[in-house]
Enzyme design. Sequence first.
Site, mmCIF file in Angstrom:
data_model
loop_
_atom_site.group_PDB
_atom_site.id
_atom_site.type_symbol
_atom_site.label_atom_id
_atom_site.label_comp_id
_atom_site.label_asym_id
_atom_site.label_seq_id
_atom_site.Cartn_x
_atom_site.Cartn_y
_atom_site.Cartn_z
ATOM 1 C CG ASP A 80 -10.096 -26.816 41.885
ATOM 2 O OD1 ASP A 80 -10.103 -26.006 40.818
ATOM 3 O OD2 ASP A 80 -11.503 -27.470 41.479
ATOM 4 C CD GLU A 175 -12.932 -24.852 35.986
ATOM 5 O OE1 GLU A 175 -13.392 -23.809 35.018
ATOM 6 O OE2 GLU A 175 -12.545 -26.353 36.467
#
Length: 415
Positions: A80, A175
């Site tokens: 991400d 994350e």
Amino acid sequence: MQHIIDRFISYVVIDTESDSNSQTTPSTKKQWDLANKLVEELKSIGMKDVTIDKKAYIMATLPSNVDHKVPTIGFISHFDTSPDFSGANVKPQIVPNYDGGDIVLNAEQNIILSPKYFKDLLQYKGQTLITTDGTTLLGADDKAGITEIVTAMEFLINNPEIEHGKIRVGFTPDEEIGRGAHHFDVEKFGCDWAYTMDGSQVGELEYENFNAAGAKITFKGKSVHPGYAKDKMINSMLIANDFINELPKGETPQETRGYEGFFHVHHLKGSIEETVLELIIRDHNKKKFEKRKELIDKIAKKINKKFAKKFGEDIVIAEVKDQYYNMKEKVLPVKHIVDTAETAMKQLKIKPLIKPIRGGTDGCQLSYKGLPCPNIFAGGHNFHGKYEYVPVESMQKAVDVIVKIAELTANPIIK
């Protein structure tokens, strides 16, 4: 290096921005686009036991090619990108043989990546840089790490004469919003230890990080006509301002470094009736970290006492939640895993930069879940914004470090 460039660009053009307001995992559906691509790519290069679960956590295995017993190690990155800046329609720009001058990211908007401001650029004179076009982030955090792990595994598969034990790779969602390790199955991963490839400049090796908490503070108010507000109106925005002014001076991200902790106000939205303040609390020292959290409560109580009679109930509601802790406590008992990474860098003529992380990685939480997990450089700079860039040579060096760690783990005598 063209292979690395092509692989990296194929990742960053896929929008994987996460969303802290979402309750799902992954937090955005678009993260599946890269996750599914990675699964197919891992299979295509020859990795074994490639899996993806219902929350988009990816794991794969490179089997050992030696007869003797070797610890199983892992390498982890997240796919991400930060919601702090747009990750949609990323248009990477290649700057070959960087001359040390200004780089025009966007002529129309006059957006310049300049070494006068970003002095780290001068380290990479003569190298090939990948930058943004000035309208999005790049996504080197942490698609550079994914590029390096996949490329290193491919290299080991194609060069079986390099001895290594069993290696596991893991790629995680979310994350950037602090949830990357929340659903990571450490038992399934099955490693003795691992490394996140999520650092910045060449040589970074980190096994200390902030203790971290987030605070959401709600301020109540009373709205009346401003012409008749004397002794009646309570402006929640002004109370929020008073709260911020009670925080210690000089303890903000822009005024601290090294082991110095801070309070960081990152969102403030309000009206007369209600204002919501969001901030994060960071400190490497556990005792100081606890005192910082206590201060939030102390300030809230002070303001509540001041308005107790006038408002009739708590006018400030403070919610403080721990996010992650300093991995040092879990890594020091197995310090040899840091030493192995340091030795790998030295053998590759890379100067190790061992320093505390002024942030966090998946490894922080994973270390507390039973998987000691120091952090290694991925090569990028200026994460989470339009000035982000990564030198291709840095990504190649990270690939070399992964390969060397695998080799040293299988043959520790060559240290």
